[in-house]
Design a protein around this motif. Sequence first.
Motif, PDB file in Angstrom:
ATOM      1  N   GLU A  31       0.828  -1.202   0.000  1.00  6.81           N
ATOM      2  CA  GLU A  31       0.000   0.000   0.000  1.00  6.81           C
ATOM      3  C   GLU A  31       0.861   1.250   0.000  1.00  6.81           C
ATOM      4  N   ALA A  35      -2.482   6.031   1.079  1.00 11.13           N
ATOM      5  CA  ALA A  35      -3.714   5.275   0.881  1.00 11.13           C
ATOM      6  C   ALA A  35      -4.835   5.845   1.737  1.00 11.13           C
ATOM      7  N   TYR A  59     -13.934  -4.529  -5.446  1.00 11.23           N
ATOM      8  CA  TYR A  59     -12.652  -4.617  -6.140  1.00 11.23           C
ATOM      9  C   TYR A  59     -12.714  -4.064  -7.561  1.00 11.23           C
ATOM     10  N   PRO A  62     -12.234   1.892  -8.924  1.00 11.00           N
ATOM     11  CA  PRO A  62     -10.873   2.351  -9.238  1.00 11.00           C
ATOM     12  C   PRO A  62      -9.994   2.520  -8.008  1.00 11.00           C
ATOM     13  N   GLY A  63      -8.826   1.882  -8.010  1.00 11.34           N
ATOM     14  CA  GLY A  63      -7.848   2.086  -6.951  1.00 11.34           C
ATOM     15  C   GLY A  63      -8.015   1.241  -5.714  1.00 11.34           C
ATOM     16  N   SER A  65      -7.539  -1.593  -3.266  1.00 12.70           N
ATOM     17  CA  SER A  65      -6.505  -2.617  -3.127  1.00 12.70           C
ATOM     18  C   SER A  65      -6.851  -3.667  -2.085  1.00 12.70           C
ATOM     19  N   ALA A  80      -7.750   2.081  -0.453  1.00 13.85           N
ATOM     20  CA  ALA A  80      -7.612   2.405  -1.868  1.00 13.85           C
ATOM     21  C   ALA A  80      -6.568   3.485  -2.083  1.00 13.85           C
ATOM     22  N   LYS A  81      -6.060   3.526  -3.283  1.00 16.17           N
ATOM     23  CA  LYS A  81      -5.152   4.586  -3.690  1.00 16.17           C
ATOM     24  C   LYS A  81      -5.991   5.795  -4.082  1.00 16.17           C
ATOM     25  N   PRO A  82      -5.663   6.992  -3.572  1.00 17.80           N
ATOM     26  CA  PRO A  82      -6.452   8.182  -3.913  1.00 17.80           C
ATOM     27  C   PRO A  82      -6.536   8.372  -5.426  1.00 17.80           C
ATOM     28  N   SER A  83      -7.735   8.646  -5.904  1.00 17.68           N
ATOM     29  CA  SER A  83      -7.954   8.837  -7.336  1.00 17.68           C
ATOM     30  C   SER A  83      -9.211   9.658  -7.539  1.00 17.68           C
ATOM     31  N   LYS A  85     -11.126   9.242  -9.867  1.00 18.90           N
ATOM     32  CA  LYS A  85     -12.126   8.315 -10.387  1.00 18.90           C
ATOM     33  C   LYS A  85     -12.829   7.540  -9.277  1.00 18.90           C
ATOM     34  N   LEU A  86     -12.219   7.514  -8.092  1.00 22.19           N
ATOM     35  CA  LEU A  86     -12.819   6.797  -6.975  1.00 22.19           C
ATOM     36  C   LEU A  86     -13.671   7.762  -6.156  1.00 22.19           C
TER      37      LEU A  86
END
Length: 223
Positions: A31, A35, A59, A62-63, A65, A80-83, A85-86
């Motif tokens: 991660e 995150a 899952y 977007p992003g 994990s 999740a990874k910051p995005s 799209k999320l």
Amino acid sequence: MRRYLSGGVNRLALLALTLATGGILHVRTAEAADAVTYEITADEMCCAGCAKKVAAQLYTAPGVSNVNANVAGRTVTITAKPSQKLTVEKLWSAVEKGKGKPSKLISSEATYTLTPLDPATQQASPGVYTVVVVDLKVSGVADKVGRELQTIRGVKTVVLHLDQDALVVEAHPGVHLSPFALASAVERSGQQPSAIVGSYGQLTIEPSTAKVSARQVMKGSVR
């Protein structure tokens, strides 16, 4: 076959194994330090099979994990990874598609709680939404929020109700407006939504302490 974890272990296979042995899933991958996490209450996630369906949908966002499912507590924690799209709407929708029936989502920004309308005291017409906004009576705020709401695809009219600190949004026939889309429009105008009411119920939005503090600092700097 897509592989998710080192050693060729599929995340959903690990999900099923972990839930079978204890009811709580802990899936860990590498991660990033930045995150972000979310916790969602899924009222109808009552067994390992339900949790697997909810996780499978999450899952796809977007992003995402990691998904930790607590069947006993009926909650899922998402890493999740910051995005851009999320969005909270996508996470909420994922739990809905997984038949988990979400009722609360907690993020670092706010807590979203959905409560059904009480037929005895509350009524909502299909296609009509009440958007309650903090500081709506401040000069110019209602106009800014109203213009932003009007940009949402499917919106027919936006009517101001200052006595309720709200704007009433009517959609075109057959159009369903997401409460998260309405809340996002308010936030794009620079304001804080506090509740969105529709035929689905009332989505209450409580900003985090950090967000409230930042907002107060900004208001002070404007003065």
